[in-house]
Design a protein around this motif. Sequence first.
Motif, short mmCIF file in Angstrom:
data_model
loop_
_atom_site.label_atom_id
_atom_site.label_comp_id
_atom_site.label_asym_id
_atom_site.label_seq_id
_atom_site.Cartn_x
_atom_site.Cartn_y
_atom_site.Cartn_z
N TRP A 174 1.90 1.12 -9.45
CA TRP A 174 2.82 1.85 -8.58
C TRP A 174 2.37 3.29 -8.41
O TRP A 174 1.92 3.93 -9.36
CB TRP A 174 4.22 1.82 -9.17
CG TRP A 174 4.95 0.53 -8.96
CD1 TRP A 174 4.51 -0.57 -8.31
CD2 TRP A 174 6.27 0.23 -9.41
NE1 TRP A 174 5.46 -1.55 -8.32
CE2 TRP A 174 6.55 -1.08 -9.00
CE3 TRP A 174 7.22 0.93 -10.14
CZ2 TRP A 174 7.77 -1.70 -9.26
CZ3 TRP A 174 8.43 0.31 -10.41
CH2 TRP A 174 8.70 -0.99 -9.97
N ARG A 175 2.53 3.80 -7.19
CA ARG A 175 2.34 5.23 -6.91
C ARG A 175 3.60 5.92 -7.42
O ARG A 175 4.66 5.81 -6.79
CB ARG A 175 2.19 5.47 -5.41
CG ARG A 175 0.98 4.84 -4.78
CD ARG A 175 1.02 5.09 -3.25
NE ARG A 175 -0.02 4.38 -2.60
CZ ARG A 175 -1.22 4.90 -2.31
NH1 ARG A 175 -1.50 6.14 -2.64
NH2 ARG A 175 -2.12 4.17 -1.71
N GLU A 176 3.48 6.56 -8.56
CA GLU A 176 4.67 7.06 -9.24
C GLU A 176 5.46 8.06 -8.40
O GLU A 176 6.70 8.04 -8.42
CB GLU A 176 4.30 7.63 -10.61
CG GLU A 176 3.81 6.51 -11.53
CD GLU A 176 3.58 6.93 -12.96
OE1 GLU A 176 3.87 8.09 -13.32
OE2 GLU A 176 3.12 6.07 -13.73
N ASP A 177 4.77 8.91 -7.64
CA ASP A 177 5.49 9.88 -6.80
C ASP A 177 6.29 9.17 -5.71
O ASP A 177 7.44 9.53 -5.44
CB ASP A 177 4.55 10.92 -6.21
CG ASP A 177 3.41 10.31 -5.39
OD1 ASP A 177 3.05 9.12 -5.61
OD2 ASP A 177 2.87 11.01 -4.52
N CYS A 178 5.71 8.14 -5.12
CA CYS A 178 6.41 7.41 -4.05
C CYS A 178 7.60 6.62 -4.60
O CYS A 178 8.68 6.59 -3.98
CB CYS A 178 5.44 6.46 -3.34
SG CYS A 178 4.12 7.31 -2.47
N SER A 201 2.04 1.25 -3.89
CA SER A 201 1.10 0.90 -4.96
C SER A 201 -0.31 1.28 -4.55
O SER A 201 -0.60 1.47 -3.37
CB SER A 201 1.17 -0.60 -5.27
OG SER A 201 2.42 -0.94 -5.80
N GLN A 202 -1.19 1.35 -5.55
CA GLN A 202 -2.58 1.72 -5.28
C GLN A 202 -3.49 1.12 -6.35
O GLN A 202 -3.04 0.75 -7.43
CB GLN A 202 -2.74 3.23 -5.29
CG GLN A 202 -2.45 3.86 -6.64
CD GLN A 202 -2.47 5.37 -6.61
OE1 GLN A 202 -2.93 5.97 -5.65
NE2 GLN A 202 -1.96 6.00 -7.66
N ASP A 253 0.82 -1.22 0.00
CA ASP A 253 0.00 0.00 0.00
C ASP A 253 0.86 1.27 0.00
O ASP A 253 0.42 2.30 -0.51
CB ASP A 253 -0.92 0.02 1.22
CG ASP A 253 -2.03 -1.02 1.13
OD1 ASP A 253 -2.37 -1.42 0.00
OD2 ASP A 253 -2.54 -1.42 2.18
#
Length: 169
Positions: free
Chosen positions: A61-65, A37-38, A34
Amino acid sequence: MKRILLTGMSGTGKSTVIRELAARGYKAVDADSDEFSQWVEIEGEASAEVTPVDGNRDWVWREDCIQDLLSTEDTDVLFVSGYAENMPTFFPQFDLIVLLSAPASVIVERLRTRTTNQYGKRSEEVARVLSLVESIEPRLRCAAGYEIDTRIPLSEVVATLLQLVQSQP
């Protein structure tokens, strides 16, 4: 800093390898979480290009993270494991991409017996994974610099991986 991506289909051992690397003191991140990813809705033409995990939703994937993770210079080697439709965006930032693979029969058995993740317990999830082995794994094989068959003992998988990392400039 060396950035290493461990990728492959569900059941190939990505999470197991990343946990072992972390236990050995390496910075090792499972991007299939979590934190990194989302769930996103896949609509229109995009839905024809991907194989959603759940209805019209896919785990990406959460691109910013991920970008923050790859930009942080706090270790000599960073291991990231995962698979997501949007991960090729980040391929140029990795020094090494390693495909973890296993025969379909091994993947099915691992999905059936694993206790750390419920994905792969339903017949439609197993069917999706096997479909991805046929359609996506060949593309990952082309993107990867190396492939490790994870039927060998975990200690050998990790030793092979660490040898690959040490051989990289």
